[in-house]
Motif scaffolding. Structure first.
Motif, short mmCIF file in Angstrom:
data_model
loop_
_atom_site.label_atom_id
_atom_site.label_comp_id
_atom_site.label_asym_id
_atom_site.label_seq_id
_atom_site.Cartn_x
_atom_site.Cartn_y
_atom_site.Cartn_z
N UNK A 1 -38.80 10.83 -26.27
CA UNK A 1 -38.09 9.82 -25.46
C UNK A 1 -36.78 10.36 -24.90
N UNK A 2 -36.03 11.06 -25.75
CA UNK A 2 -34.69 11.51 -25.38
C UNK A 2 -34.72 12.45 -24.19
N UNK A 3 -35.63 13.42 -24.20
CA UNK A 3 -35.68 14.41 -23.13
C UNK A 3 -36.93 14.30 -22.25
N UNK A 4 -38.01 13.75 -22.80
CA UNK A 4 -39.22 13.59 -21.99
C UNK A 4 -39.02 12.67 -20.80
N UNK A 5 -38.09 11.72 -20.94
CA UNK A 5 -37.87 10.75 -19.86
C UNK A 5 -37.36 11.42 -18.58
N UNK A 6 -36.61 12.52 -18.71
CA UNK A 6 -36.10 13.20 -17.52
C UNK A 6 -37.24 13.69 -16.63
N UNK A 7 -38.18 14.39 -17.25
CA UNK A 7 -39.30 14.92 -16.48
C UNK A 7 -40.16 13.82 -15.88
N UNK A 8 -40.40 12.75 -16.66
CA UNK A 8 -41.19 11.64 -16.16
C UNK A 8 -40.53 10.99 -14.95
N UNK A 9 -39.21 10.89 -14.99
CA UNK A 9 -38.47 10.29 -13.88
C UNK A 9 -38.52 11.18 -12.64
N UNK A 10 -38.25 12.46 -12.82
CA UNK A 10 -38.26 13.38 -11.68
C UNK A 10 -39.64 13.48 -11.05
N UNK A 11 -40.69 13.49 -11.86
CA UNK A 11 -42.04 13.57 -11.32
C UNK A 11 -42.44 12.30 -10.57
N UNK A 12 -42.04 11.16 -11.11
CA UNK A 12 -42.31 9.89 -10.42
C UNK A 12 -41.63 9.88 -9.05
N UNK A 13 -40.45 10.42 -8.98
CA UNK A 13 -39.69 10.53 -7.73
C UNK A 13 -40.38 11.47 -6.75
N UNK A 14 -40.75 12.64 -7.21
CA UNK A 14 -41.43 13.61 -6.34
C UNK A 14 -42.77 13.08 -5.86
N UNK A 15 -43.42 12.27 -6.69
CA UNK A 15 -44.71 11.67 -6.31
C UNK A 15 -44.53 10.35 -5.55
N UNK A 16 -43.26 10.05 -5.20
CA UNK A 16 -42.94 8.86 -4.40
C UNK A 16 -43.47 7.56 -5.02
N UNK A 17 -43.30 7.46 -6.34
CA UNK A 17 -43.64 6.23 -7.02
C UNK A 17 -45.10 6.02 -7.34
N UNK A 18 -45.92 7.04 -7.15
CA UNK A 18 -47.34 6.91 -7.51
C UNK A 18 -47.50 7.10 -9.02
N UNK A 19 -48.36 6.30 -9.62
CA UNK A 19 -48.61 6.42 -11.05
C UNK A 19 -49.57 7.58 -11.31
N UNK A 20 -49.41 8.26 -12.44
CA UNK A 20 -50.39 9.28 -12.81
C UNK A 20 -51.70 8.64 -13.22
N UNK A 21 -52.74 9.46 -13.28
CA UNK A 21 -54.04 8.92 -13.69
C UNK A 21 -54.29 9.10 -15.19
N UNK A 22 -53.58 10.06 -15.80
CA UNK A 22 -53.78 10.27 -17.23
C UNK A 22 -52.62 11.06 -17.81
N UNK A 23 -52.41 10.92 -19.12
CA UNK A 23 -51.34 11.61 -19.84
C UNK A 23 -51.90 12.16 -21.16
N UNK A 24 -51.54 13.40 -21.45
CA UNK A 24 -51.91 14.02 -22.73
C UNK A 24 -50.65 14.64 -23.33
N UNK A 25 -50.45 14.47 -24.62
CA UNK A 25 -49.21 14.98 -25.22
C UNK A 25 -49.43 15.53 -26.63
#
Length: 361
Positions: free
Chosen positions: A207-231
C-alpha cells in the motif's frame, strides 16, 4: 535542455503564483499530525503559502512537539476534527492521519460541504474508498489524494511525450518506489505505529509504495481500468515488520500493455523512478527532474524536465486551483476518479498475493 526563454517564463509563473498565494492563501484545517509528510505543509504555513486555521490532533504530545518545531500558537489546536470545524470554516481539510482513518475525515467534512485532500493512498481498503466515493458524490465535495510523485516535472514530461505519440503505443510500464524501510530511515514512532499496522495502513510496502505505480499507470492509461492484476508479496524482515509485507511486485495487465510495480522497504537506497516502453522508443524518468530517452537503436538522449506550470507545481497550488475553478481536478493523478482505480488495483494485488491467483477485474 530547457531554453532560457521557457525557463524564465516558468519561473515568472511560479513567482506570480507565489504572490497570489501570499496575498490570498487557502484557509485549511489539518486533521492529524502522525504522518511524517506533515512537515511539508507546516513548512508552507511558515512561509505564508497556506493559512492553517486549526489543527485537529488528540495526542497532546504531538501538539506540543509541532508547536515547538513550527512556533504554532496554542489556540490553533483542537482535540478532534468535529470541534475544530464547529469553530473554524476552512476552504478545505488536509488529512495527515493514518490511512485507515481517512474515511472518518471525509465522514466529518462531507455534511459541511468541505473538500478534503488526504495523503496517499486514498484509503486502507477498497471498501473504505467506496464509502468515501459515496459521500463525495452525495455531498458534492472534492476528495483528492496527494502523491509526492505528482509534483515531479520528469513524470509530466514522460506523460506529455507519450501523449504526443513520440514513442508510439505504450507496451510496458515499470515503476520502482521504495527505500531501506521506514524504521531504517528513522520515521517517527507515531508514523511507524500505523504505517506497519495491517488495519490502519491496509498493508505494508504494497500500500505504502505500490500506490505510486498504480496512480502513475492509471494516469498514463488515461483512466482506463486494467483487465487483471497479479501480485507477490514478501516478508524479508519479520523481526522489524511482523504484521505486514515489506516487499511487493505487482503485474498490471491492460489490453495493449503491461505494468510492473515494484514496491519495497528492502532496497539499499531510496528510489522513485518510472520507465515507459513504446512501439518506437523508451523514456526513463530517473528522478523528479531528469530523463533519458532511446528511440530505436542509436538515438539516445538525456534531458532535464521543464518546470511544472504554477497551478500544478505543488499540492497547495493544485488544491487552490481546483477549489477556485482554475482546473477541474477530475481526471488527473489526484482525482477521486483515478484513485478509485488505484484502490481497485491495490485490492486486487492483496487478493492475488493472498491466494496466489491472477485476479481479473
Amino acid at each position: 535542455m530547457i531554453s532560457i526563454k521557457k525557463y524564465l517564463a516558468a519561473a515568472a509563473m511560479l513567482f506570480l503564483s507565489g504572490i497570489t498565494l501570499a496575498q490570498n492563501p487557502l484557509k485549511v484545517v489539518v486533521a492529524g499530525l502522525n504522518h511524517d509528510h506533515i512537515h511539508g505543509i507546516l513548512s508552507q504555513y511558515n512561509k505564508g503559502n497556506v493559512a492553517i486555521i486549526a489543527i485537529a490532533e488528540p495526542n497532546k504530545q504531538l501538539q506540543q512537539k509541532f508547536a515547538r518545531l513550527y512556533h504554532l500558537p496554542e489556540n490553533l489546536f483542537y482535540d478532534d476534527l468535529k470541534t475544530a470545524l464547529a469553530h473554524q470554516k476552512p476552504d478545505a481539510v488536509l488529512g495527515y492521519n493514518a490511512v485507515g482513518k481517512h474515511l472518518e475525515v471525509v465522514e466529518t467534512c462531507a455534511p459541511f460541504g468541505i473538500p478534503v485532500m488526504v495523503e496517499k493512498p486514498l484509503a486502507a481498503t477498497l471498501a473504505q474508498a467506496k464509502q468515501i466515493e459515496k459521500l463525495a458524490n452525495q455531498y458534492h465535495i472534492k476528495v483528492l489524494t496527494n502523491f509526492e510523485t505528482t509534483w515531479y516535472p520528469a513524470n509530466k514530461t514522460v506523460y506529455d511525450m507519450v501523449d504526443q505519440d513520440s514513442i508510439g503505443i505504450i507496451r510496458k510500464m515499470v515503476v520502482h518506489d521504495g527505500h531501506q524501510g521506514p524504521k531504517e530511515i528513522n520515521c517517527s514512532p507515531e508514523f511507524l505505529s500505523w504505517l506497519t499496522d495491517p488495519v490502519l495502513n491496509g498493508a505494508g510496502a504494497l500500500n505504502d509504495f505500490g500506490c505510486y505505480g498504480a496512480d502513475l499507470m492509471t494516469w498514463l492509461m488515461k483512466g482506463r481500468k486494467p483487465i487483471a492484476v497479479t501480485a507477490v508479496t514478501r516478508h524479508y524482515k519479520p523481526e522489524i515488520y511482523p504484521k505486514v509485507d515489506d516487499d511487493a511486485t505487482i503485474i498490471v495487465e491492460y489490453p495493449e500493455a503491461t505494468g510492473l510495480i515494484e514496491a519495497s522497504w528492502n532496497w539499499p537506497f531510496s528510489i522513485k523512478d518510472m520507465e515507459v516502453f513504446g512501439q518506437r522508443g523508451y523514456i526513463h524518468a530517473l528522478d523528479n527532474n531528469h530523463l533519458v530517452t532511446r528511440m530505436r537503436e542509436n538515438k539516445k538522449g538525456a534531458k532535464t524536465a521543464e518546470p511544472l506550470a504554477a497551478d500544478i507545481s505543488s499540492p497547495i497550488n493544485y488544491l487552490t486551483a481546483v477549489l477556485r475553478n482554475k482546473i477541474p481536478g477530475t481526471d488527473d493523478l489526484s482525482s477521486l476518479k483515478y484513485n478509485m482505480i488505484v484502490m481497485e488495483i491495490l485490492d486486487a494485488a492483496k487478493r492475488s498475493a493472498a491466494t496466489g491467483k491472477r485476479i481479473v477485474l
